[in-house]
Design a protein around this motif. Structure first.
Motif, PDB file in Angstrom:
ATOM      1  N   ARG A  18      59.640  46.973  36.185  1.00 57.76           N
ATOM      2  CA  ARG A  18      60.560  48.010  35.726  1.00 57.76           C
ATOM      3  C   ARG A  18      61.666  47.387  34.886  1.00 57.76           C
ATOM      4  O   ARG A  18      62.001  46.212  35.035  1.00 57.76           O
ATOM      5  CB  ARG A  18      61.153  48.760  36.910  1.00 57.76           C
ATOM      6  CG  ARG A  18      62.007  47.893  37.808  1.00 57.76           C
ATOM      7  CD  ARG A  18      62.710  48.678  38.917  1.00 57.76           C
ATOM      8  NE  ARG A  18      63.515  47.798  39.739  1.00 57.76           N
ATOM      9  CZ  ARG A  18      64.715  47.337  39.412  1.00 57.76           C
ATOM     10  NH1 ARG A  18      65.286  47.695  38.278  1.00 57.76           N
ATOM     11  NH2 ARG A  18      65.385  46.539  40.226  1.00 57.76           N
ATOM     12  N   ASP A  19      62.245  48.199  34.002  1.00 56.42           N
ATOM     13  CA  ASP A  19      63.375  47.752  33.193  1.00 56.42           C
ATOM     14  C   ASP A  19      64.574  47.437  34.083  1.00 56.42           C
ATOM     15  O   ASP A  19      64.748  48.035  35.151  1.00 56.42           O
ATOM     16  CB  ASP A  19      63.789  48.826  32.183  1.00 56.42           C
ATOM     17  CG  ASP A  19      62.906  48.840  30.945  1.00 56.42           C
ATOM     18  OD1 ASP A  19      62.102  47.898  30.750  1.00 56.42           O
ATOM     19  OD2 ASP A  19      63.015  49.797  30.159  1.00 56.42           O
ATOM     20  N   ILE A  20      65.398  46.526  33.622  1.00 58.79           N
ATOM     21  CA  ILE A  20      66.650  46.191  34.296  1.00 58.79           C
ATOM     22  C   ILE A  20      67.747  47.066  33.694  1.00 58.79           C
ATOM     23  O   ILE A  20      67.865  47.171  32.473  1.00 58.79           O
ATOM     24  CB  ILE A  20      67.005  44.705  34.081  1.00 58.79           C
ATOM     25  CG1 ILE A  20      65.920  43.802  34.672  1.00 58.79           C
ATOM     26  CG2 ILE A  20      68.368  44.381  34.691  1.00 58.79           C
ATOM     27  CD1 ILE A  20      66.061  42.339  34.282  1.00 58.79           C
ATOM     28  N   GLU A  21      68.521  47.705  34.554  1.00 55.39           N
ATOM     29  CA  GLU A  21      69.660  48.497  34.089  1.00 55.39           C
ATOM     30  C   GLU A  21      70.846  47.569  33.852  1.00 55.39           C
ATOM     31  O   GLU A  21      71.110  46.669  34.667  1.00 55.39           O
ATOM     32  CB  GLU A  21      70.054  49.552  35.134  1.00 55.39           C
ATOM     33  CG  GLU A  21      68.974  50.575  35.435  1.00 55.39           C
ATOM     34  CD  GLU A  21      68.667  51.480  34.265  1.00 55.39           C
ATOM     35  OE1 GLU A  21      69.596  51.799  33.492  1.00 55.39           O
ATOM     36  OE2 GLU A  21      67.490  51.863  34.115  1.00 55.39           O
ATOM     37  N   LYS A  22      71.559  47.770  32.749  1.00 58.61           N
ATOM     38  CA  LYS A  22      72.737  46.961  32.456  1.00 58.61           C
ATOM     39  C   LYS A  22      73.733  47.070  33.611  1.00 58.61           C
ATOM     40  O   LYS A  22      74.035  48.171  34.071  1.00 58.61           O
ATOM     41  CB  LYS A  22      73.378  47.433  31.144  1.00 58.61           C
ATOM     42  CG  LYS A  22      74.512  46.565  30.684  1.00 58.61           C
ATOM     43  CD  LYS A  22      75.036  47.014  29.331  1.00 58.61           C
ATOM     44  CE  LYS A  22      76.197  46.133  28.893  1.00 58.61           C
ATOM     45  NZ  LYS A  22      76.717  46.529  27.588  1.00 58.61           N
ATOM     46  N   ASN A 131      72.721  42.051  23.994  1.00 57.23           N
ATOM     47  CA  ASN A 131      72.540  42.262  22.557  1.00 57.23           C
ATOM     48  C   ASN A 131      71.050  42.475  22.309  1.00 57.23           C
ATOM     49  O   ASN A 131      70.222  41.730  22.841  1.00 57.23           O
ATOM     50  CB  ASN A 131      73.021  41.046  21.757  1.00 57.23           C
ATOM     51  CG  ASN A 131      74.500  40.807  21.937  1.00 57.23           C
ATOM     52  OD1 ASN A 131      75.308  41.722  21.782  1.00 57.23           O
ATOM     53  ND2 ASN A 131      74.868  39.586  22.282  1.00 57.23           N
ATOM     54  N   GLU A 132      70.728  43.490  21.504  1.00 56.95           N
ATOM     55  CA  GLU A 132      69.329  43.769  21.205  1.00 56.95           C
ATOM     56  C   GLU A 132      68.860  42.914  20.023  1.00 56.95           C
ATOM     57  O   GLU A 132      69.608  42.714  19.066  1.00 56.95           O
ATOM     58  CB  GLU A 132      69.141  45.253  20.872  1.00 56.95           C
ATOM     59  CG  GLU A 132      67.688  45.640  20.697  1.00 56.95           C
ATOM     60  CD  GLU A 132      67.513  47.129  20.430  1.00 56.95           C
ATOM     61  OE1 GLU A 132      67.160  47.846  21.375  1.00 56.95           O
ATOM     62  OE2 GLU A 132      67.749  47.553  19.286  1.00 56.95           O
ATOM     63  N   HIS A 133      67.638  42.420  20.114  1.00 58.15           N
ATOM     64  CA  HIS A 133      67.044  41.613  19.048  1.00 58.15           C
ATOM     65  C   HIS A 133      65.652  42.139  18.730  1.00 58.15           C
ATOM     66  O   HIS A 133      64.938  42.596  19.627  1.00 58.15           O
ATOM     67  CB  HIS A 133      66.888  40.147  19.488  1.00 58.15           C
ATOM     68  CG  HIS A 133      68.161  39.490  19.878  1.00 58.15           C
ATOM     69  ND1 HIS A 133      68.927  38.769  18.994  1.00 58.15           N
ATOM     70  CD2 HIS A 133      68.814  39.451  21.074  1.00 58.15           C
ATOM     71  CE1 HIS A 133      69.996  38.314  19.630  1.00 58.15           C
ATOM     72  NE2 HIS A 133      69.955  38.703  20.876  1.00 58.15           N
ATOM     73  N   ILE A 134      65.266  42.046  17.477  1.00 61.19           N
ATOM     74  CA  ILE A 134      63.877  42.253  17.057  1.00 61.19           C
ATOM     75  C   ILE A 134      63.522  40.999  16.262  1.00 61.19           C
ATOM     76  O   ILE A 134      64.157  40.703  15.247  1.00 61.19           O
ATOM     77  CB  ILE A 134      63.692  43.525  16.216  1.00 61.19           C
ATOM     78  CG1 ILE A 134      64.018  44.760  17.049  1.00 61.19           C
ATOM     79  CG2 ILE A 134      62.254  43.593  15.672  1.00 61.19           C
ATOM     80  CD1 ILE A 134      63.936  46.082  16.290  1.00 61.19           C
ATOM     81  N   GLU A 135      62.543  40.239  16.781  1.00 61.41           N
ATOM     82  CA  GLU A 135      62.209  38.956  16.173  1.00 61.41           C
ATOM     83  C   GLU A 135      60.699  38.793  16.086  1.00 61.41           C
ATOM     84  O   GLU A 135      59.944  39.429  16.828  1.00 61.41           O
ATOM     85  CB  GLU A 135      62.811  37.806  17.000  1.00 61.41           C
ATOM     86  CG  GLU A 135      64.330  37.836  17.025  1.00 61.41           C
ATOM     87  CD  GLU A 135      64.965  36.863  17.999  1.00 61.41           C
ATOM     88  OE1 GLU A 135      66.177  36.666  17.908  1.00 61.41           O
ATOM     89  OE2 GLU A 135      64.251  36.307  18.871  1.00 61.41           O
ATOM     90  N   GLU A 136      60.304  37.909  15.177  1.00 62.29           N
ATOM     91  CA  GLU A 136      58.882  37.596  15.017  1.00 62.29           C
ATOM     92  C   GLU A 136      58.654  36.124  15.334  1.00 62.29           C
ATOM     93  O   GLU A 136      59.491  35.276  14.988  1.00 62.29           O
ATOM     94  CB  GLU A 136      58.438  37.909  13.588  1.00 62.29           C
ATOM     95  CG  GLU A 136      58.491  39.393  13.279  1.00 62.29           C
ATOM     96  CD  GLU A 136      57.988  39.741  11.885  1.00 62.29           C
ATOM     97  OE1 GLU A 136      57.134  39.003  11.349  1.00 62.29           O
ATOM     98  OE2 GLU A 136      58.451  40.758  11.349  1.00 62.29           O
ATOM     99  N   TYR A 137      57.547  35.852  15.994  1.00 64.01           N
ATOM    100  CA  TYR A 137      57.177  34.488  16.365  1.00 64.01           C
ATOM    101  C   TYR A 137      55.713  34.280  16.028  1.00 64.01           C
ATOM    102  O   TYR A 137      54.931  35.230  15.964  1.00 64.01           O
ATOM    103  CB  TYR A 137      57.392  34.258  17.869  1.00 64.01           C
ATOM    104  CG  TYR A 137      58.839  34.360  18.263  1.00 64.01           C
ATOM    105  CD1 TYR A 137      59.665  33.239  18.207  1.00 64.01           C
ATOM    106  CD2 TYR A 137      59.388  35.568  18.683  1.00 64.01           C
ATOM    107  CE1 TYR A 137      61.000  33.324  18.548  1.00 64.01           C
ATOM    108  CE2 TYR A 137      60.725  35.663  19.027  1.00 64.01           C
ATOM    109  CZ  TYR A 137      61.525  34.534  18.958  1.00 64.01           C
ATOM    110  OH  TYR A 137      62.846  34.626  19.296  1.00 64.01           O
TER     111      TYR A 137
END
Length: 192
Positions: A18-22, A131-137
């Motif tokens: 499940r997602d973690i709540e801030k 902080n949200e990130h969108i990255e490519e690897y």
């Protein structure tokens, strides 16, 4: 704090996390503990289910792969500075040709097998400061991410190998689930 690594056969490894709540927990401390646990077991990735937690967080550090090369081997550029925490990650895209690489897993000691995965991955995630990130690897970095991401979806690398190889490993996997294994790190077994 070093956690015991959850062994193959424990139901937590099969849960979709499940997602973690801030604000729900101290993600910085948890990430620090996960890195400490991973390093103590000589790993390059560790997901929350591997320490018994069904939440969407994993840590990676590919630099040890570059540090343990033979003299004639070149460091992999995708692993330089590749130490990260991924919270509530979502793979947005996998691209490129599938390629084989022999994978292992801290939850499945002494078992290695070739797994085919796409060569590139695009991922959205939060860091420990939310902080949200969108990255490519790509390359090995992409593979490490895909392997750990599978963990938070309840998938193990042994699910991705050929039926013949899986059959050949059946006894070894059964033994691991029963606690019959030699690992140089502390483990937690479901049926011991």
């Amino acid at each position: 704090m070093i956690y015991p690594i959850v062994a193959y056969g424990d139901p937590v490894l099969r849960k979709e996390c499940r997602d973690i709540e801030k604000g729900e927990l101290d993600v910085k401390q948890l990430a620090e503990d996960m890195f400490e646990t991973m390093y103590a077991a000589s790993g390059v990735g560790l997901a929350a289910p591997q320490i018994g937690k069904d939440i969407r967080i994993f840590v990676v550090d590919g630099q040890p792969i570059n540090e343990n090369l033979d003299e004639d081997e070149e460091p992999n550029p995708s692993l330089v500075g590749f130490k990260k925490v991924f919270i509530n990650a979502e793979i947005l895209e996998e691209d490129g040709d599938d390629w084989a690489y022999e994978e292992g897993c801290l939850s499945i000691p002494d078992v290695r097998a070739e797994v085919y995965r796409p060569e590139k991955v695009k991922i959205k995630y939060f860091d420990t400061d939310w902080n949200e990130h969108i990255e490519e690897y790509e390359d090995i970095a992409a593979r490490i991410i895909q392997h750990e991401y599978d963990h938070i979806d309840g998938i193990l690398f042994t699910d991705l190998i050929s039926p013949l190889k899986k059959q050949l490993l059946k006894k070894k996997l059964t033994n691991i689930s029963k606690g019959v294994v030699n690992a140089d790190y502390k483990m937690r077994f479901a049926k011991k």
